[in-house]
Scaffold this motif. Structure first.
Motif, mmCIF file in Angstrom:
data_model
loop_
_atom_site.group_PDB
_atom_site.id
_atom_site.type_symbol
_atom_site.label_atom_id
_atom_site.label_comp_id
_atom_site.label_asym_id
_atom_site.label_seq_id
_atom_site.Cartn_x
_atom_site.Cartn_y
_atom_site.Cartn_z
ATOM 1 N N ILE A 182 10.506 20.305 24.807
ATOM 2 C CA ILE A 182 11.720 21.105 24.615
ATOM 3 C C ILE A 182 12.324 20.845 23.234
ATOM 4 O O ILE A 182 13.169 21.605 22.761
ATOM 5 C CB ILE A 182 12.731 20.846 25.750
ATOM 6 N N GLY A 183 11.854 19.774 22.556
ATOM 7 C CA GLY A 183 12.372 19.472 21.218
ATOM 8 C C GLY A 183 11.850 20.407 20.131
ATOM 9 O O GLY A 183 12.356 20.404 19.011
ATOM 10 N N LYS A 184 10.840 21.232 20.491
ATOM 11 C CA LYS A 184 10.225 22.070 19.444
ATOM 12 C C LYS A 184 11.192 23.058 18.794
ATOM 13 O O LYS A 184 11.100 23.334 17.600
ATOM 14 C CB LYS A 184 9.054 22.864 20.033
ATOM 15 N N ALA A 185 12.102 23.616 19.590
ATOM 16 C CA ALA A 185 13.025 24.616 19.017
ATOM 17 C C ALA A 185 13.953 23.955 17.993
ATOM 18 O O ALA A 185 14.208 24.511 16.916
ATOM 19 C CB ALA A 185 13.827 25.302 20.124
ATOM 20 N N SER A 186 14.451 22.751 18.336
ATOM 21 C CA SER A 186 15.336 22.047 17.385
ATOM 22 C C SER A 186 14.572 21.676 16.126
ATOM 23 O O SER A 186 15.090 21.792 15.011
ATOM 24 C CB SER A 186 15.911 20.778 18.038
ATOM 25 N N THR A 187 13.327 21.219 16.299
ATOM 26 C CA THR A 187 12.509 20.866 15.132
ATOM 27 C C THR A 187 12.313 22.092 14.248
ATOM 28 O O THR A 187 12.508 22.051 13.030
ATOM 29 C CB THR A 187 11.128 20.320 15.589
ATOM 30 N N PHE A 188 11.962 23.207 14.885
ATOM 31 C CA PHE A 188 11.724 24.453 14.158
ATOM 32 C C PHE A 188 12.984 24.895 13.404
ATOM 33 O O PHE A 188 12.942 25.265 12.230
ATOM 34 C CB PHE A 188 11.284 25.533 15.145
ATOM 35 N N LYS A 189 14.103 24.845 14.109
ATOM 36 C CA LYS A 189 15.381 25.273 13.510
ATOM 37 C C LYS A 189 15.701 24.418 12.277
ATOM 38 O O LYS A 189 16.164 24.918 11.244
ATOM 39 C CB LYS A 189 16.479 25.172 14.584
ATOM 40 N N LEU A 190 15.484 23.122 12.385
ATOM 41 C CA LEU A 190 15.811 22.239 11.261
ATOM 42 C C LEU A 190 14.859 22.462 10.084
ATOM 43 O O LEU A 190 15.277 22.411 8.925
ATOM 44 C CB LEU A 190 15.799 20.773 11.729
ATOM 45 N N ILE A 191 13.591 22.743 10.373
ATOM 46 C CA ILE A 191 12.661 23.069 9.270
ATOM 47 C C ILE A 191 13.150 24.346 8.589
ATOM 48 O O ILE A 191 13.211 24.436 7.357
ATOM 49 C CB ILE A 191 11.211 23.227 9.787
ATOM 50 N N GLY A 192 13.549 25.334 9.387
ATOM 51 C CA GLY A 192 14.091 26.579 8.819
ATOM 52 C C GLY A 192 15.306 26.294 7.941
ATOM 53 O O GLY A 192 15.436 26.829 6.832
ATOM 54 N N ASN A 193 16.191 25.422 8.422
ATOM 55 C CA ASN A 193 17.386 25.127 7.636
ATOM 56 C C ASN A 193 17.063 24.383 6.345
ATOM 57 O O ASN A 193 17.806 24.484 5.367
ATOM 58 C CB ASN A 193 18.392 24.334 8.479
ATOM 59 N N SER A 194 15.932 23.661 6.329
ATOM 60 C CA SER A 194 15.566 22.981 5.070
ATOM 61 C C SER A 194 15.290 24.031 3.988
ATOM 62 O O SER A 194 15.576 23.812 2.809
ATOM 63 C CB SER A 194 14.359 22.057 5.275
#
Ligand SMILES: NC(=O)c1ccc[n+]([C@@H]2O[C@H](COP(=O)([O-])OP(=O)(O)OC[C@H]3O[C@@H](n4cnc5c(N)ncnc54)[C@H](OP(=O)(O)O)[C@@H]3O)[C@@H](O)[C@H]2O)c1
Length: 317
Positions: A182-194
């Motif tokens: 379930i952590g994948k969405a948060s990881t993805f979002k943070l990569i996007g924000n980088s």
């Protein structure tokens, strides 16, 4: 009967999302709104249609106990954890309810919350979003979805066509244990924000150089609109018009940007790499915080870069 909805967190993002939920979603009863500063909830409920569309409640327990689906969108990890702790400790019959976190938080926090919530027989979906507050207001966000497919299906009626223009699907089937994260969405979002952090820093540098080298900002803005239409020219406009330091309430607060940067830097470290471009962003965001305090906005990196280049932070000369 449509599920009863509640929404916790009426900041820049929550306000826009709840407006669309109240006005566009198929609801059988008004959406319940809770905000830590309660006066905001009452005023917002009134502004999005009044008692037939939205109703302010005065505690997290009131929001959760009366609802089937509870959306949360607050500043940082500690705030989300606090809300979930309060919900779990103050609502005895939480079993069967679905909590949906739309904040941008560290994937380790998302995983921990999932374990805590599921241990009580409730369900959890992680749904961070892409889009500035104006996109939230227009119902044009991009939702990143992680969680069990059965749970995620329950919130699809509130995403595309209501709060969002698209979904990015990182959900998993209920019976596939090995790939569940379930952590994948948060990881993805943070990569996007980088990307966003680096884009805005690069814009600040480009605008400052265009000004100092005598080209001027207008041709750069025109080129940006031709080459990269969308949010980047909007950031150029926010810089050119001085919006980056003038607004009372930031659109992308510096503290939230620094939280995102810390999280994505940590994910990179956990993954055995370094994101060197973010070290530069980190320095400028620190300068923005020092100069503007909590009012600082990510677009304020332009001011910090100007200052480091011998100009005034504010472009009002
Ligand atoms: N702004 C953007 O462009 C953007 C875009 C995508 C995602 N996000 C993410 O969406 C989330 C919300 O962002 P935002 O821009 O709406 O932030 P915001 O305008 O600063 O609002 C923050 C919200 O969180 C609440 N809050 C903060 N700390 C709290 C705590 N300890 N306990 C309870 N409530 C607390 C605030 O309540 P009060 O009103 O009482 O202060 C407010 O409702 C963040 O995770 C952010 O990273 C933001």
């Amino acid at each position: 009967m449509a599920p009863q909805l509640a929404y916790i967190g009426l900041g820049n993002m929550g306000k826009g999302m709840t407006k669309n939920l109240a006005q566009k979603a198929a609801l059988s009863s008004p959406i319940l709104l809770y905000n830590r500063t309660q006066s905001k909830a009452a005023a917002h409920a009134e502004s999005i249609g009044g008692p037939s569309k939205a109703k302010a409640v005065s505690s997290i327990a009131d929001a959760v106990s009366a609802s089937d689906i509870i959306f949360i969108c607050v500043g940082d990890d500690a705030a989300v954890e606090n809300i979930v702790d309060t919900a779990l400790s103050s609502v005895p019959d939480i079993k069967g309810k679905l909590l949906v976190d739309m904040s941008t938080i560290h994937p380790d926090t998302t995983r921990k919350l999932n374990t805590q919530i599921r241990a009580r027989g409730a369900s959890f979906v992680s749904c961070p979003v892409f889009g500035v507050p104006a996109m939230a207001e227009a119902g044009l966000l991009i939702c990143v979805l992680a969680g069990h497919k059965n749970d995620v299906t329950k919130i699809l009626p509130y995403t595309i066509g209501v709060m969002a223009r698209a979904n990015i699907d990182l959900t998993y089937d209920d019976d596939v244990n090995a790939t569940q994260d379930i952590g994948k969405a948060s990881t993805f979002k943070l990569i996007g924000n980088s990307f966003i952090l680096s884009f805005v820093e690069q814009l600040g540098e480009g605008l400052t150089l265009a000004e100092k080298a005598g080209v001027g900002i207008d041709p750069l803005k025109q080129w940006m609109e031709l080459m990269f239409p969308g949010p980047l020219p909007k950031y150029v406009e926010r810089m050119q018009t001085g919006d980056y330091y003038k607004r009372e309430y930031p659109l992308f607060p510096v503290d939230l940007a620094r939280k995102d940067l810390r999280h994505v830097t940590d994910i990179a470290k956990q993954s055995g790499m370094q994101m060197k471009s973010l070290e530069v962003v980190d320095e400028y965001l620190r300068d923005v915080k020092e100069h503007s305090g909590e009012r600082g906005d990510i677009a304020g990196m332009y001011g910090a870069i100007r200052k480091a280049s011998g100009l005034k932070f504010e472009n009002d000369e």
